[in-house]
Write a protein that holds these residues in place. Structure first.
Motif, PDB file in Angstrom:
ATOM      1  N   ALA A 104     -22.081  16.063 -27.952  1.00  0.00           N
ATOM      2  CA  ALA A 104     -20.904  15.790 -27.124  1.00  0.00           C
ATOM      3  C   ALA A 104     -21.067  16.384 -25.729  1.00  0.00           C
ATOM      4  O   ALA A 104     -20.704  15.755 -24.724  1.00  0.00           O
ATOM      5  CB  ALA A 104     -19.645  16.340 -27.792  1.00  0.00           C
ATOM      6  N   LEU A 105     -21.628  17.596 -25.632  1.00  0.00           N
ATOM      7  CA  LEU A 105     -21.875  18.213 -24.327  1.00  0.00           C
ATOM      8  C   LEU A 105     -22.876  17.397 -23.518  1.00  0.00           C
ATOM      9  O   LEU A 105     -22.704  17.196 -22.307  1.00  0.00           O
ATOM     10  CB  LEU A 105     -22.382  19.647 -24.496  1.00  0.00           C
ATOM     11  CG  LEU A 105     -21.366  20.667 -24.986  1.00  0.00           C
ATOM     12  CD1 LEU A 105     -22.061  21.992 -25.296  1.00  0.00           C
ATOM     13  CD2 LEU A 105     -20.270  20.859 -23.960  1.00  0.00           C
ATOM     14  N   GLU A 106     -23.915  16.928 -24.165  1.00  0.00           N
ATOM     15  CA  GLU A 106     -24.912  16.113 -23.467  1.00  0.00           C
ATOM     16  C   GLU A 106     -24.316  14.779 -23.006  1.00  0.00           C
ATOM     17  O   GLU A 106     -24.580  14.336 -21.883  1.00  0.00           O
ATOM     18  CB  GLU A 106     -26.126  15.859 -24.363  1.00  0.00           C
ATOM     19  CG  GLU A 106     -26.973  17.083 -24.564  1.00  0.00           C
ATOM     20  CD  GLU A 106     -28.114  16.880 -25.531  1.00  0.00           C
ATOM     21  OE1 GLU A 106     -29.046  17.683 -25.485  1.00  0.00           O
ATOM     22  OE2 GLU A 106     -28.076  15.918 -26.347  1.00  0.00           O
ATOM     23  N   LEU A 107     -23.495  14.160 -23.831  1.00  0.00           N
ATOM     24  CA  LEU A 107     -22.862  12.905 -23.433  1.00  0.00           C
ATOM     25  C   LEU A 107     -21.888  13.120 -22.283  1.00  0.00           C
ATOM     26  O   LEU A 107     -21.865  12.346 -21.325  1.00  0.00           O
ATOM     27  CB  LEU A 107     -22.147  12.260 -24.625  1.00  0.00           C
ATOM     28  CG  LEU A 107     -21.491  10.903 -24.351  1.00  0.00           C
ATOM     29  CD1 LEU A 107     -22.535   9.888 -23.897  1.00  0.00           C
ATOM     30  CD2 LEU A 107     -20.781  10.415 -25.599  1.00  0.00           C
ATOM     31  N   ALA A 108     -21.107  14.186 -22.349  1.00  0.00           N
ATOM     32  CA  ALA A 108     -20.184  14.502 -21.252  1.00  0.00           C
ATOM     33  C   ALA A 108     -20.958  14.760 -19.961  1.00  0.00           C
ATOM     34  O   ALA A 108     -20.563  14.294 -18.880  1.00  0.00           O
ATOM     35  CB  ALA A 108     -19.328  15.712 -21.615  1.00  0.00           C
ATOM     36  N   GLY A 109     -22.061  15.480 -20.051  1.00  0.00           N
ATOM     37  CA  GLY A 109     -22.897  15.732 -18.880  1.00  0.00           C
ATOM     38  C   GLY A 109     -23.497  14.460 -18.315  1.00  0.00           C
ATOM     39  O   GLY A 109     -23.574  14.273 -17.102  1.00  0.00           O
ATOM     40  N   ALA A 110     -23.916  13.554 -19.205  1.00  0.00           N
ATOM     41  CA  ALA A 110     -24.487  12.283 -18.752  1.00  0.00           C
ATOM     42  C   ALA A 110     -23.453  11.459 -17.992  1.00  0.00           C
ATOM     43  O   ALA A 110     -23.754  10.892 -16.935  1.00  0.00           O
ATOM     44  CB  ALA A 110     -25.003  11.497 -19.957  1.00  0.00           C
ATOM     45  N   ILE A 111     -22.252  11.417 -18.507  1.00  0.00           N
ATOM     46  CA  ILE A 111     -21.179  10.668 -17.830  1.00  0.00           C
ATOM     47  C   ILE A 111     -20.847  11.327 -16.495  1.00  0.00           C
ATOM     48  O   ILE A 111     -20.717  10.660 -15.465  1.00  0.00           O
ATOM     49  CB  ILE A 111     -19.938  10.568 -18.739  1.00  0.00           C
ATOM     50  CG1 ILE A 111     -20.247   9.697 -19.962  1.00  0.00           C
ATOM     51  CG2 ILE A 111     -18.740  10.019 -17.972  1.00  0.00           C
ATOM     52  CD1 ILE A 111     -19.217   9.769 -21.062  1.00  0.00           C
ATOM     53  N   ALA A 112     -20.744  12.651 -16.487  1.00  0.00           N
ATOM     54  CA  ALA A 112     -20.383  13.367 -15.264  1.00  0.00           C
ATOM     55  C   ALA A 112     -21.469  13.273 -14.197  1.00  0.00           C
ATOM     56  O   ALA A 112     -21.173  13.370 -13.010  1.00  0.00           O
ATOM     57  CB  ALA A 112     -20.071  14.821 -15.591  1.00  0.00           C
ATOM     58  N   LEU A 113     -22.727  13.063 -14.599  1.00  0.00           N
ATOM     59  CA  LEU A 113     -23.806  12.929 -13.623  1.00  0.00           C
ATOM     60  C   LEU A 113     -23.621  11.739 -12.693  1.00  0.00           C
ATOM     61  O   LEU A 113     -24.160  11.728 -11.591  1.00  0.00           O
ATOM     62  CB  LEU A 113     -25.156  12.783 -14.330  1.00  0.00           C
ATOM     63  CG  LEU A 113     -25.980  14.021 -14.550  1.00  0.00           C
ATOM     64  CD1 LEU A 113     -27.275  13.690 -15.274  1.00  0.00           C
ATOM     65  CD2 LEU A 113     -26.259  14.779 -13.279  1.00  0.00           C
ATOM     66  N   VAL A 114     -22.881  10.728 -13.131  1.00  0.00           N
ATOM     67  CA  VAL A 114     -22.699   9.539 -12.296  1.00  0.00           C
ATOM     68  C   VAL A 114     -21.321   9.491 -11.640  1.00  0.00           C
ATOM     69  O   VAL A 114     -21.004   8.527 -10.960  1.00  0.00           O
ATOM     70  CB  VAL A 114     -22.983   8.239 -13.086  1.00  0.00           C
ATOM     71  CG1 VAL A 114     -24.452   8.166 -13.484  1.00  0.00           C
ATOM     72  CG2 VAL A 114     -22.093   8.124 -14.294  1.00  0.00           C
TER      73      VAL A 114
END
Length: 155
Positions: free
Chosen positions: A79-89
């Motif tokens: 979940a942290l990795e997915l949230a980070g991936a979304i926030a990167l864009v």
């Protein structure tokens, strides 16, 4: 102290030398390259890293069981990795996301070295490099985010 400024016109510029346009074009290419890097990293984190954890893929589950974190740890990291991936864009969050994912990669490196005998320790180290570049290049958004958060807190 007298300051003098020289006006540069097209007539006084040597043949073949473009002054402002080259810097602008170079900056535009750099911004496009950085954005492409952000998208590539976001896709990597969302699809190759978070998705196996969130769907409970056998390889991810085995690693987290070996750590003693079980499925709860696996889903939390996914979940942290997915949230980070979304926030990167997301422009306002991209620098903070890069810093957070970088911190997550420091943790992954420590785990790889201490638990898995460094088998895949190079991967988090390699990922820290572009994340650091993104965090530094997009750092001006941190002030905007802070202003937004402080304004919301006052309301």
């Amino acid at each position: 102290m007298a300051e003098t400024t020289a006006a540069v016109t097209a007539d006084s510029t040597p043949a073949g030398v473009v002054i402002a346009e080259s810097a602008t074009a170079r900056g535009r290419r750099a911004r496009i390259a950085l954005r492409a890097l952000q998208i590539a990293l976001a896709l990597f984190y969302a699809l190759a890293s978070a998705l196996p954890k969130l769907v409970g893929h056998a390889s991810a589950a085995e690693s987290f069981e070996r750590l003693g974190w079980g499925s709860a740890g696996m889903y939390a990291i996914g979940a942290l990795e997915l949230a980070g991936a979304i926030a990167l864009v997301i422009p306002l969050l991209q620098s903070v996301a890069a810093m957070a994912l970088g911190a997550l990669m420091v943790g992954a490196f420590v785990v790889q070295i201490s638990v898995f005998d460094g088998q895949y320790a190079a991967t988090p180290v390699i990922l820290i490099v572009p994340l650091t570049l993104i965090a530094w290049a997009r750092r001006e958004y941190n002030a905007d985010l802070l202003r937004l958060l402080l304004r919301r807190r006052r309301v």
